[in-house]
Design an enzyme around this catalytic site. Structure first.
Site, PDB file in Angstrom:
ATOM      1  N   ASP A 398       0.862  -1.175   0.000  1.00 26.37           N
ATOM      2  CA  ASP A 398       0.000   0.000   0.000  1.00 26.37           C
ATOM      3  C   ASP A 398       0.902   1.229   0.000  1.00 26.37           C
ATOM      4  O   ASP A 398       2.102   1.137   0.272  1.00 26.37           O
ATOM      5  CB  ASP A 398      -0.881  -0.039   1.257  1.00 26.37           C
ATOM      6  CG  ASP A 398      -1.752   1.190   1.392  1.00 26.37           C
ATOM      7  OD1 ASP A 398      -2.268   1.658   0.365  1.00 26.37           O
ATOM      8  OD2 ASP A 398      -1.897   1.684   2.521  1.00 26.37           O
ATOM      9  N   ASP A 829      -1.238  -0.828   6.123  1.00 25.87           N
ATOM     10  CA  ASP A 829      -1.453  -0.294   7.470  1.00 25.87           C
ATOM     11  C   ASP A 829      -2.922  -0.082   7.811  1.00 25.87           C
ATOM     12  O   ASP A 829      -3.239   0.283   8.939  1.00 25.87           O
ATOM     13  CB  ASP A 829      -0.730   1.049   7.626  1.00 25.87           C
ATOM     14  CG  ASP A 829      -1.435   2.169   6.866  1.00 25.87           C
ATOM     15  OD1 ASP A 829      -1.858   1.923   5.723  1.00 25.87           O
ATOM     16  OD2 ASP A 829      -1.563   3.269   7.417  1.00 25.87           O
TER      17      ASP A 829
END
Length: 1354
Positions: A398, A829
């Site tokens: 990400d 995250d």
């Protein structure tokens, strides 16, 4: 008795209607008794045994033990049952202890008190949690946990709000605000005594934590219940004295229990290969048994009667020549038991022990992966995948919060087609530096006074009152008003701009609200239905209250959020909408003339902002017709919000009807800075041969520029952009409204782009490639027809960037890459990364700003992206090599031992005769060879950590699976077969019946021969360890020599037992074998003969075609010989104590060892103490003494001699990572050297890392150590780091054979040779007295003082 009682789990209902405070409870709903245990008293034995027998090996060993009870067993039954009972018993006792702990915790939770309203008595009574039922009304006080899932009815606050902490639920520690329904928030706790006509109609129990569909039926009205009014079990009440709630779900129907499903089971590549090897060993075992059974049956039938000494006339079924079939069956059973030692019974136990030690002792305690700012260490949430970390081919990452910090700052904006903001982003600075452009003088110093958290903006046209006189002041005012109103932020604290805090769902929301405050639109109060803003406009300063009529929430599908408000003073209804440019532009009013011009200018500004790496958001508004809103849209909205079937879809459909004919205001641009060390980390991972795929929701321009800034994309890469935006045919089809045709054309365009890309790659072999693809094109690329082509193209790229992707697409891309066979690692995250993390072979969660959902779904957790470097290149590589070597050693030693049994049995016509005593055969795996493989798995290491980081190309060995591939396995097994042949030839020939080793002339007996053969087996397998280990430590010495010694101690002890117990070993060793010189001669000769061919082959390989790590080992040895050793860490005591200690300390394992009472030492590592180099804390007394002496005598007009290991040098910046010093005679270019150093110093004048402080590119410290576990015990305080450059080794073909004389001269500096960067400027000391070292001074400190005194005399 309720001990180990398992709670029932009723079947979920689709809907439920429950009465509140009815007195009688509906028994079809679950009670609140909960249990997390796996067993009960009655089910423990069968279920625990079932768990153990899920392993095929345990089934096999049980079968062997059962067969040993038959008359056909060649060994005593207890010798096979004993190890099995021990292994199963230990595992089952461990299960029982763990389950009993869970039972005690359950008992404590079930008996917690809570205030429950008793409708019969009309008062609140204290009950236990387990007595709570669905429909009860409860009172929960401050800091208590909620005992069930509750509907929040009221609290003591005027607004009917409360704060909760959801750490037990999702790991987040920030407080969240919950709101009671308006219809109940003003009621007191006593008012609910008469609260008997209310009911709740809602969905059945489910695992959706953040969603709830239900209605409150009150006084004939149907009121929708917001998810924000649900208090979930497991959460804690904070900052609120008490709340009242009604139980909706209880016990195992609560959402926390519905989310307690086990994570997807993941097994490493090595484990899967181990299963195949075990099946091969089973095949070999059955082959041995079948061959022996057939041979013995035929021999018995044809030759048994010819051997009178076997008493063929006394026929038994097992040896009946007339019943060859049964003889063969009995022989098969005998062989099945006898050859069982081919299967290592202790392999699984040893692997679990080693993996736990690796994760708890090394990964969790690595100071280089400890984030000081957040006090967050690395965490191995599972130990099953340690070795998989050393085999990663592709990382899928990400961006927001992973590569970036997810700390948002309002940076620029565009209003009414005018761009505002004068700052320079980190991305712009990085790209300018890459292009050689200077940006000095562009920053405005006056901007500093306006900066605050979430706000880093300056433009004199907007600051203060300057915008009052702007051309489009009305548009600017509406822009600021939207920032202050269109959100779900909750203010906390005093309503003053300097002290107020905002609780926001995301950092972006907080940044926009803070920006509104900075521009004079101060949002300071929120109720259930209003927001209050203190506005500073041309009309002056006034507090304005807006009635919030509806909130149309953001989700990944809508990509926008809207707020419908009513300006009470003007009586107008306005909808504010903010979201992605693609969804906002589709909903703009075509009849509003300024929209077209603003679309062009705003779009251009958004491209510029995206190129600078900023996150953009479009802002728009529209006035809503009051009559249409009240009569048409609002009833549809209420119906959709109260629907129990498809509520989300209906709400989205109704929202579309009001989010239209919007007027564009402009856009915002928010900066999300890169995390520290990300560019250097990505460079190092790329040099390790790891492909990186970044999956982000950003626009393509933003993603490309961030890719360059973090070194994911480079100028030397051939970059391909795949998109369907701008394809004329597709846009025309969309304009006509022909959706099907547009999709077909887009699919065709993507297919053509990918095919062209593949063709171009074929024409440019050797060029590094990169692909950037947007989300719309990706949706077609992931189709069944194009996925194989996309995967082929992506696999040939060094970097792939997927833009505008949804959480589902992230998981789909991960599964696609995994299907190729690559070992994938996904890192993220946020909650939107959970699917990707669970789909990859390895999931890594980052504990960031978006909560802990990713961490709780991951296999490993770290605090920063840059920590991937030590996690993979150090721990992953070490774990892979250790586990692979340990497993291969297991199969090698068992093959060696088992084949000796088979060969001896073959010499006895497969009659089932064995040469070893059955007791020490049993102990071969669990005692005599048990410790050595564990030590290999925990402590073996080929190169130091600093060298592993300096040469990341070493990591490719794991990617190629060099240590556990088919070739490696076959070579180990062939080696065992060869050594078996040597042992059998030497022993059976040397101990034949015509040879005597004693003065009395008695020949060798079978048991004496077996004792000698077993000794040779034990010694040989440990000599093999001596050959393969890369580093000698005291742990290796103990495991090898102690294991051999334990064998002889066993012979002495067991042989002294009474004859009825020791049987054939009765005083055999002490009385016969030990006094024989021939016994000891064979013990030395046979193992040596076994190892010689292996030894010569290894040496030839090392000289003619060395492995990469062999070359680095030679470099490391040369560095140590020349005094360039970085650190000397202590032995494994601290690691073992960390693993098995029960001490609890938040920072345990991260603070360097020190003695707080010491007068001399502060926070320093043991290696720094020994080497005389102290980087932090109190100064080393030796260096302090030297500094004082140098100050007194500056060596003027004298010739200086260089101190060993300390060369006065100009200090350099830590980031340089290399200490450069002039040299009078530059050495010849080395044959093996990091490429980055050759670029920095083409004349080979750049030194390799000095033994003192040096930092790599990611700002991390590392160590060079020849201690036991110097690479695993991480250096303290950022000291003893590797050099900056880290690149792969030169290919084998290019470097040829390794000649020691061609190794690079690793030390450049003064005549003294060694080069060190000693902290604390060494000026010029002089003293007339003798320099006496302190009592605790190390050897190197004394050497420094002695050399210094010698220098003074000259």
């Amino acid at each position: 008795m309720k001990l180990f009682r398992q709670g029932s789990r009723p079947r979920e209902a689709e809907k439920r209607l429950l009465c509140i405070n009815a007195g009688e409870h509906d028994k079809k709903y679950a009670g609140n008794y909960t249990s997390t245990t796996k067993y009960t008293i009655w089910t423990f034995l069968p279920k625990a045994l079932f768990e153990q027998y899920r392993r095929v090996a345990n089934i096999y060993f049980t079968l062997v033990a059962a067969l040993s009870l038959t008359p056909f067993s060649p060994v005593r039954a207890w010798t096979t049952w004993t190890p099995l009972v021990i292994v199963l018993g230990v595992a089952m006792v461990k299960e029982a202890v763990e389950d009993y702990r869970r039972y005690k915790l359950d008992k404590e939770i079930n008996n917690r008190p809570v205030q429950v309203l008793d409708p019969a008595r009309g008062e609140y009574a204290t009950r236990t949690w387990k007595d709570v039922r669905v429909g009860d009304i409860l009172i929960v006080t401050k800091d208590q946990q909620f005992p069930a899932d509750l509907l929040f009815l009221t609290s003591e606050t005027e607004e009917g709000t409360c704060y909760i902490e959801t750490m037990n639920l999702d790991g987040e520690t920030n407080l969240k605000i919950k709101k009671a329904p308006d219809e109940t928030k003003d009621l007191g706790e006593q008012d609910f005594i008469q609260f008997r006509e209310a009911a709740i109609e809602c969905e059945g129990p489910n695992a959706r934590l953040y969603q709830f569909t239900g209605n409150l039926l009150l006084d004939g009205r149907t009121l929708p219940i917001s998810p924000n009014a649900i208090l979930l079990r497991g959460c804690n009440l904070r900052n609120t004295e008490k709340v009242v709630g009604a139980v909706i779900y209880a016990g195992h129907e609560t959402k926390i229990f519905k989310n307690a499903a086990p994570a997807p089971s993941k097994r490493s590549h090595v484990e899967r290969i181990v299963d195949k090897i075990i099946f091969f060993m089973f095949f070999l075992l059955f082959s041995f048994c079948i061959v022996g059974a057939i041979f013995f049956a035929v021999w018995t039938k044809d030759h048994m009667n010819d051997h009178w000494y076997l008493a063929p006339t006394e026929k038994t079924d097992q040896y009946d020549p007339d019943n060859a079939g049964f003889v063969g069956f009995a022989s098969f059973i005998t062989s099945f038991i006898l050859y069982g030692y081919l299967i290592p019974i202790s392999l699984y136990v040893s692997m679990e022990l080693v993996k736990i030690a690796q994760s708890m002792g090394y990964i969790n305690n690595d100071r280089d992966m400890y984030h000081v700012e957040t006090d967050t260490p690395a965490l191995a949430r599972t130990s099953n995948l340690n070795e998989e970390l050393g085999m990663v081919n592709t990382i899928l990452s990400d961006k927001t919060g992973t590569l970036t910090r997810n700390v948002m700052e309002f940076f620029k904006c565009s209003i009414a087609g005018v761009s505002y903001g004068a700052g320079i982003t980190e991305i712009e600075k990085a790209n300018a530096q890459r292009k050689g452009i200077s940006l000095e003088g562009r920053e405005k110093p006056e901007a500093a006074k306006f900066r605050e958290r979430y706000f880093n903006f300056f433009d004199e046209r907007l600051m203060g009152d300057a915008w009052f006189t702007a051309k489009d002041a009305d548009t600017i005012e509406m822009f600021f008003r939207l920032l202050a109103v269109c959100h779900t932020v909750i203010p906390d604290g005093q309503p003053e701009p300097a002290t107020i805090k905002y609780e926001a769902e995301s950092p972006d929301e907080a940044a926009l609200v803070v920006a509104a405050k900075a521009f004079g639109f101060f949002f300071f109060k929120r109720t259930n239905t209003t927001v209050s803003v203190r506005e500073r406009t041309v009309r002056g300063l006034e507090d304005v209250e807006y009635e919030v009529l509806n909130v149309l929430e953001f989700n990944s599908t809508r990509k926008r959020m809207s707020v419908v408000i009513k300006h009470r003073s003007e009586d107008k209804i306005i909808i504010f909408t903010k979201g992605a440019d693609t969804v906002i532009y589709e909903r703009l009013d075509p009849n509003y003339t300024p929209n077209e011009a603003m679309k062009e200018s705003t779009g251009r500004h958004m491209e510029e902002f995206g190129a600078a790496g900023l996150r953009t958001l479009c802002l728009s508004y529209a006035e809503v017709d009051r009559d249409w809103y009240n009569s048409v849209w609002l009833p549809e909205w209420v119906a959709a919000k109260t629907s129990l079937d498809g509520r989300d879809e209906k709400v989205a459909e109704v929202s579309e009807k009001i989010e239209r004919n919007l007027r564009l205001l402009g856009c915002t641009a928010i900066e999300d800075k890169l995390q520290e060390g990300v560019p250097q980390c990505i460079k190092q991972l790329a040099l390790a041969g790891i492909r990186i795929w970044v999956l982000t929701g950003d626009k393509m321009e933003t993603a490309i520029n961030i890719g360059y800034a973090c070194s994911l994309l480079r100028e030397d890469m051939m970059q391909f952009n795949v998109t369907v935006y701008g394809v004329e045919d597709v846009e025309q089809a969309e304009a006509r409204g022909d959706k099907h045709q547009a999709e077909r054309l887009a699919h065709k365009a993507v297919a053509h782009s990918l095919a062209t890309t593949e063709k171009t790659m074929d024409e440019n072999v050797g060029t590094p490639f990169a692909i950037v693809i947007d989300g719309k094109a990706l949706s077609y690329a992931l189709s069944k027809e194009l996925a194989p082509l996309f995967l082929r193209v992506g696999a040939r790229c060094k970097a792939v960037v997927c833009c505008r992707v949804s959480p589902l697409q992230k998981a789909q891309v991960t599964k696609l890459v995994r299907s190729k066979g690559d070992t994938t690692l996904a890192i993220g995250d946020g909650a939107n990364d959970v699917g990707m993390i669970q789909s990859a072979h390895i999931g890594v969660g980052i504990s960031g700003q978006e909560g802990m959902q990713a961490v709780m779904s991951s296999d490993f957790a770290i605090a920063q992206f840059r920590f991937l470097v030590p996690l993979l290149l150090v721990h992953g590589r070490y774990c892979y090599k250790r586990i692979a070597r340990m497993v291969l050693f297991f199969f090698y030693k068992n093959m060696l031992f088992g084949v000796t049994i088979f060969v001896f049995n073959a010499f006895n016509n497969f009659s089932g005769q064995f040469v070893y005593n059955d007791f020490y055969m049993t102990l071969f795996n669990v005692v005599f060879t048990a410790l050595t493989p564990v030590v290999i798995g925990i402590f073996d290491r080929d190169v130091d950590k600093a060298m592993a980081l300096k040469y990341p190309g070493l990591y490719m060995q794991g990617q190629r699976n060099e240590y556990f591939n088919f070739r490696a396995i076959v070579l180990w097994l062939i080696s065992s077969l060869y050594q078996t042949a040597i042992i059998m030839v030497f022993i059976l020939w040397g101990c034949r019946s015509t040879v005597s080793d004693r003065a009395d002339g008695n020949p060798y007996t079978m048991w004496q021969t077996g004792l000698l053969m077993f000794t040779c087996v034990v010694v040989t397998v440990h000599f093999q360890v001596i050959q393969v280990i890369d580093q000698w430590t005291w742990a290796h010495h103990v495991s090898i020599w102690l294991s051999i010694a334990v064998w002889w101690f066993y012979l002495m002890a067991y042989g002294a037992f009474p004859l009825s117990l020791s049987s054939d070993l009765y005083y055999l060793f002490i009385g016969i074998s030990a006094p024989s010189a021939q016994y000891w001669f064979f013990v030395l000769l046979v193992p040596t003969a076994c190892q010689l061919p292996d030894f010569f082959l290894r040496m030839a390989k090392k000289q003619l075609a060395p492995f990469d790590h062999t070359i680095v080992q030679e470099i490391q040895k040369k560095m140590k010989r020349e005094g360039r050793q970085s650190v000397e860490e202590t032995g494994p005591e601290s690691i073992l104590s960390t693993i098995f200690s029960q001490k609890t300390s938040r920072n345990r394992g991260y603070v360097p060892p020190y003695d707080p009472r010491s007068r001399f030492y502060g926070l320093v590592s043991s290696g720094a103490r020994q080497s005389g180099r102290i980087e932090t804390g109190a100064r080393n007394p030796v260096l302090t003494h030297l500094d004082n002496e140098l100050t007194d005598n500056p060596y003027r007009n004298r010739k200086k001699s260089t101190l060993p290991g300390v060369t006065p040098l100009p200090m350099v910046q830590p980031s340089a990572g290399t200490v450069v010093a002039p040299r009078s005679e530059p050495p010849a270019p080395p044959s093996v050297v990091p490429v980055a150093e050759s670029r920095q110093s083409p004349k080979w004048q750049a030194a390799l890392p000095a033994p003192a402080v040096a930092y790599d590119g990611i700002g991390q410290a590392a160590s060079n150590s020849n201690g036991l576990i110097g690479a695993d015990k991480m250096p303290s305080s950022g000291s003893d780091a590797p050099a900056q450059s880290s690149v792969p080794l030169t290919p084998l073909g290019a470097r040829g054979s390794l000649q020691p004389r061609r190794l690079p001269p690793l030390i450049q500096g003064g005549p003294g040779g060694s080069l060190a960067n000693a902290p604390g400027a060494i000026a010029s000391p002089a003293s007339t007295g003798s320099l006496l070292p302190p009592e605790n001074a190390g050897e190197q400190e004394r050497e420094i003082l002695a050399t210094y005194e010698s220098a003074l005399k000259h």
